[in-house]
Design a protein around this motif. Structure first.
Motif, mmCIF file in Angstrom:
data_model
loop_
_atom_site.group_PDB
_atom_site.id
_atom_site.type_symbol
_atom_site.label_atom_id
_atom_site.label_comp_id
_atom_site.label_asym_id
_atom_site.label_seq_id
_atom_site.Cartn_x
_atom_site.Cartn_y
_atom_site.Cartn_z
ATOM 1 N N CYS A 32 0.659 -1.264 -0.025
ATOM 2 C CA CYS A 32 0.068 0.007 0.237
ATOM 3 C C CYS A 32 0.925 1.214 0.020
ATOM 4 N N LYS A 33 1.838 1.222 0.827
ATOM 5 C CA LYS A 33 2.837 2.451 0.768
ATOM 6 C C LYS A 33 3.339 2.605 -0.564
ATOM 7 N N LYS A 34 3.824 1.498 -1.221
ATOM 8 C CA LYS A 34 4.492 1.480 -2.587
ATOM 9 C C LYS A 34 3.503 2.194 -3.473
ATOM 10 N N ASN A 35 2.223 1.726 -3.489
ATOM 11 C CA ASN A 35 1.430 2.125 -4.380
ATOM 12 C C ASN A 35 1.197 3.533 -4.215
ATOM 13 N N SER A 36 0.944 4.056 -3.050
ATOM 14 C CA SER A 36 0.589 5.306 -2.987
ATOM 15 C C SER A 36 1.620 6.608 -3.343
ATOM 16 N N ASN A 37 2.890 6.046 -3.537
ATOM 17 C CA ASN A 37 4.059 7.033 -3.828
ATOM 18 C C ASN A 37 4.581 6.576 -5.347
ATOM 19 N N GLU A 38 4.006 5.694 -5.909
ATOM 20 C CA GLU A 38 4.576 5.346 -7.323
ATOM 21 C C GLU A 38 3.194 5.436 -8.480
ATOM 22 N N THR A 39 3.397 4.958 -9.324
ATOM 23 C CA THR A 39 2.512 5.304 -10.642
ATOM 24 C C THR A 39 1.283 4.133 -10.437
ATOM 25 N N THR A 40 0.018 4.986 -10.614
ATOM 26 C CA THR A 40 -1.142 3.954 -10.517
ATOM 27 C C THR A 40 -2.016 4.454 -11.627
ATOM 28 N N THR A 41 -2.913 3.582 -12.134
ATOM 29 C CA THR A 41 -3.988 3.954 -13.112
ATOM 30 C C THR A 41 -5.249 3.600 -12.615
ATOM 31 N N GLY A 42 -6.399 4.050 -13.037
ATOM 32 C CA GLY A 42 -7.703 3.715 -12.593
ATOM 33 C C GLY A 42 -8.685 4.384 -13.449
ATOM 34 N N GLU A 43 -9.853 4.318 -13.129
ATOM 35 C CA GLU A 43 -11.038 4.832 -14.050
ATOM 36 C C GLU A 43 -11.007 6.704 -13.925
ATOM 37 N N LEU A 73 -5.590 11.009 -18.558
ATOM 38 C CA LEU A 73 -4.679 10.988 -19.810
ATOM 39 C C LEU A 73 -5.741 10.255 -20.597
ATOM 40 N N THR A 74 -5.944 11.222 -21.810
ATOM 41 C CA THR A 74 -6.672 10.476 -22.836
ATOM 42 C C THR A 74 -5.900 10.373 -24.121
ATOM 43 N N LEU A 75 -5.811 9.168 -24.792
ATOM 44 C CA LEU A 75 -5.211 8.680 -25.650
ATOM 45 C C LEU A 75 -6.056 8.018 -26.586
ATOM 46 N N LYS A 76 -6.162 8.083 -27.966
ATOM 47 C CA LYS A 76 -7.082 7.448 -28.775
ATOM 48 C C LYS A 76 -8.389 7.613 -28.213
ATOM 49 N N GLY A 77 -8.660 8.477 -27.689
ATOM 50 C CA GLY A 77 -10.226 8.737 -27.404
ATOM 51 C C GLY A 77 -10.317 8.026 -26.040
ATOM 52 N N LYS A 78 -9.446 7.348 -25.519
ATOM 53 C CA LYS A 78 -9.856 6.768 -23.870
ATOM 54 C C LYS A 78 -9.244 7.380 -23.034
ATOM 55 N N ALA A 79 -10.033 7.764 -21.887
ATOM 56 C CA ALA A 79 -9.293 8.447 -20.561
ATOM 57 C C ALA A 79 -9.071 7.509 -19.608
ATOM 58 N N VAL A 80 -8.153 7.502 -19.054
ATOM 59 C CA VAL A 80 -7.539 6.599 -17.814
ATOM 60 C C VAL A 80 -6.994 7.841 -16.879
ATOM 61 N N ASN A 81 -7.207 7.372 -15.522
ATOM 62 C CA ASN A 81 -6.724 8.329 -14.553
ATOM 63 C C ASN A 81 -5.497 7.732 -14.199
ATOM 64 N N VAL A 82 -4.284 8.724 -14.114
ATOM 65 C CA VAL A 82 -2.951 8.281 -13.864
ATOM 66 C C VAL A 82 -2.569 9.180 -12.697
ATOM 67 N N THR A 83 -1.933 8.336 -11.849
ATOM 68 C CA THR A 83 -1.304 8.899 -10.373
ATOM 69 C C THR A 83 0.258 8.887 -10.377
ATOM 70 N N PHE A 84 0.970 10.036 -10.199
ATOM 71 C CA PHE A 84 2.444 9.805 -10.094
ATOM 72 C C PHE A 84 3.053 11.015 -9.322
ATOM 73 N N PRO A 85 4.230 10.710 -8.959
ATOM 74 C CA PRO A 85 5.019 11.483 -8.080
ATOM 75 C C PRO A 85 5.388 12.557 -9.208
ATOM 76 N N ALA A 86 5.452 13.927 -8.720
ATOM 77 C CA ALA A 86 6.056 15.005 -9.562
ATOM 78 C C ALA A 86 6.693 16.178 -8.537
ATOM 79 N N LYS A 87 7.564 16.578 -9.450
ATOM 80 C CA LYS A 87 8.051 17.864 -8.699
ATOM 81 C C LYS A 87 7.350 19.052 -9.120
ATOM 82 N N VAL A 88 6.766 19.975 -8.400
ATOM 83 C CA VAL A 88 6.066 21.041 -8.742
ATOM 84 C C VAL A 88 6.597 22.346 -7.772
ATOM 85 N N THR A 89 6.832 23.217 -8.712
ATOM 86 C CA THR A 89 7.469 24.393 -7.884
ATOM 87 C C THR A 89 6.684 25.816 -8.262
#
Length: 224
Positions: free
Chosen positions: A19-30, A158-174
């Protein structure tokens, strides 16, 4: 009873670790509801912003990499925090770095044409892709393989070829002095968007190409 307790403890530990790993790495969903733009809206600098990509044959052989141009985009900031944003990616701009094609019998221009074809992104029917932020939260812990300095968890459709998938990922935001930057690198599975080269999983053409695509985001947005 003692054996059962030990096994249970191990199972719980593995579950918590996962669970800890998934919360901080890339996951996809609806697909999720897009975040409302609040505060000041900044325009993406189309000259300096880009999307990088990298793909492989199975086993990590013959890596190919290149770039995609961002066609338009904007983000909103409030109290020096990124709150929302959306970006339109020009799929017809897909480029293959010539340095990634070293075989004498292959040409990078042929790969570019193939990626644009119906075998992959079918850019004639789908000239653009888009990414719409659904949430931005603090990153709880350092994330494996994340961009250096990652401090946020970003989720978006993220929509590719007309299909939307939710992607969660770590990022650097300033956010500073009226400028916002978003940097990230993460890996997705192309089949989540039904991008398949072969007719089936058993097709040798599909088997030869890795399902993983590495994506890099480097976006700068400034006052309009």
């Amino acid at each position: 009873m003692k054996k059962f307790s030990v096994l249970t403890l191990v199972a719980v530990t593995l579950f918590i670790t996962a669970c800890k790993k998934n919360s901080n790495e890339t996951t996809t969903g609806e697909e999720q509801q897009v975040a409302e733009k609040k505060g000041e809206v900044l325009a993406v600098n189309l000259q300096t912003s880009k999307v990088d990509w990298k793909a492989f044959h199975k086993g990590g052989f013959a890596p190919r990499w290149g770039t995609l141009a961002i066609k338009s985009g904007e983000v909103s900031i409030e109290a020096n925090e990124l709150t929302a944003g959306d970006f339109v990616i020009d799929m017809q701009s897909i480029k293959v770095d010539p340095a990634s094609v070293t075989e004498k019998d292959k040409k990078y221009s042929e790969l570019e044409a193939h990626l644009k074809s119906a075998d992959f992104f079918d850019v004639e029917k789908n000239p653009t892709a888009d990414f719409k932020i659904t949430s931005v939260t603090a990153l709880g812990a350092p994330a494996k393989d994340a961009v250096e300095g990652a401090n946020k968890t970003v989720s978006g459709n993220l929509t590719l070829k007309g299909k939307a998938v939710n992607v969660t990922f770590p990022a650097k935001v300033t956010v500073a002095n009226g400028t916002a930057t978003l940097q990230a690198k993460f890996t997705v599975n192309r089949t989540d968007w039904d991008i398949k080269f072969g007719a089936s999983e058993a097709d040798p053409a599909e088997w030869m190409i890795s399902k993983d695509i590495e994506i890099g985001i480097n976006v700068t947005a400034e006052k309009k």
